[in-house]
Enzyme design. Structure first.
Site, PDB file in Angstrom:
ATOM      1  N   HIS A  77       0.801  -1.224   0.000  1.00 42.52           N
ATOM      2  CA  HIS A  77       0.000   0.000   0.000  1.00 42.52           C
ATOM      3  C   HIS A  77       0.840   1.284   0.000  1.00 42.52           C
ATOM      4  O   HIS A  77       0.275   2.375   0.001  1.00 42.52           O
ATOM      5  CB  HIS A  77      -0.943   0.011   1.204  1.00 42.52           C
ATOM      6  N   HIS A  91       1.508   6.928  -0.060  1.00 44.60           N
ATOM      7  CA  HIS A  91       0.770   6.037   0.838  1.00 44.60           C
ATOM      8  C   HIS A  91      -0.678   5.990   0.374  1.00 44.60           C
ATOM      9  O   HIS A  91      -1.340   7.017   0.287  1.00 44.60           O
ATOM     10  CB  HIS A  91       0.855   6.598   2.264  1.00 44.60           C
TER      11      HIS A  91
END
Length: 169
Positions: A77, A91
């Site tokens: 992620h 992010h």
């Protein structure tokens, strides 16, 4: 690196040094989110450095500048990049680490040079929403203090590559 360049002892070309001021492009297509409105205090309060976000319309994340991939999380992620001394963290989502990689796929590997606009990772926006997480794609200059200034320049609807952060040396 060409297929047989390793036989000639040639190293892959490093990305060009970033010119300053450096303009970081939007990492995704969607609506620009100012730092103060990012739904995660670590980012909205600048703890991770000056940042901004994009509420994505599609499940793709792109390189904001020519850079080297310095880090990939096991949970797929987040991606760390380095460009001209800038340490950039991209992010995806808030608390998406809890998804343990479900719905994410990397398109790059550590040590790889990437060009602005190159695909870094994909995400399944429906899975992120089903897991109850905001899907905001956050981009932070984590070593903000190393620069004279990092400022938000984005607004409204953005396309990948549209200038959203300006970094002054």
């Amino acid at each position: 690196m060409g297929l047989f360049d390793f036989l000639k002892g040639k190293e892959p070309a490093a990305p060009a040094a970033a010119a300053f001021p450096a303009i970081l492009g939007a990492p995704s297509k969607g609506a620009f989110v100012p730092m103060s409105q990012i739904p995660d205090e670590m980012f909205s309060q600048g703890i991770m450095g000056v940042c901004c976000g994009v509420n994505p319309e599609e499940g793709r994340v792109y390189a904001p500048i020519d850079a080297t991939v310095t880090q990939l999380t096991d949970t797929l992620h987040a991606v760390g990049l380095e460009a001209g001394g800038m340490e950039i963290l991209i992010h995806v989502g808030v608390d998406t680490v809890e998804m343990k990689g479900e719905g994410f796929a990397n398109a790059v590997k550590e040590g790889q040079s990437v060009k602005k606009g190159e695909l870094l990772l994909t995400m399944d926006l429906d899975k992120i929403r089903e897991a109850g997480h905001p899907s905001t794609v956050i981009m932070a200059v984590t070593n903000t203090d190393d620069f004279a200034g990092v400022e938000e320049t984005g607004s409204g609807a953005v396309q990948p590559g549209d200038g959203v952060l300006r970094v002054n040396k």
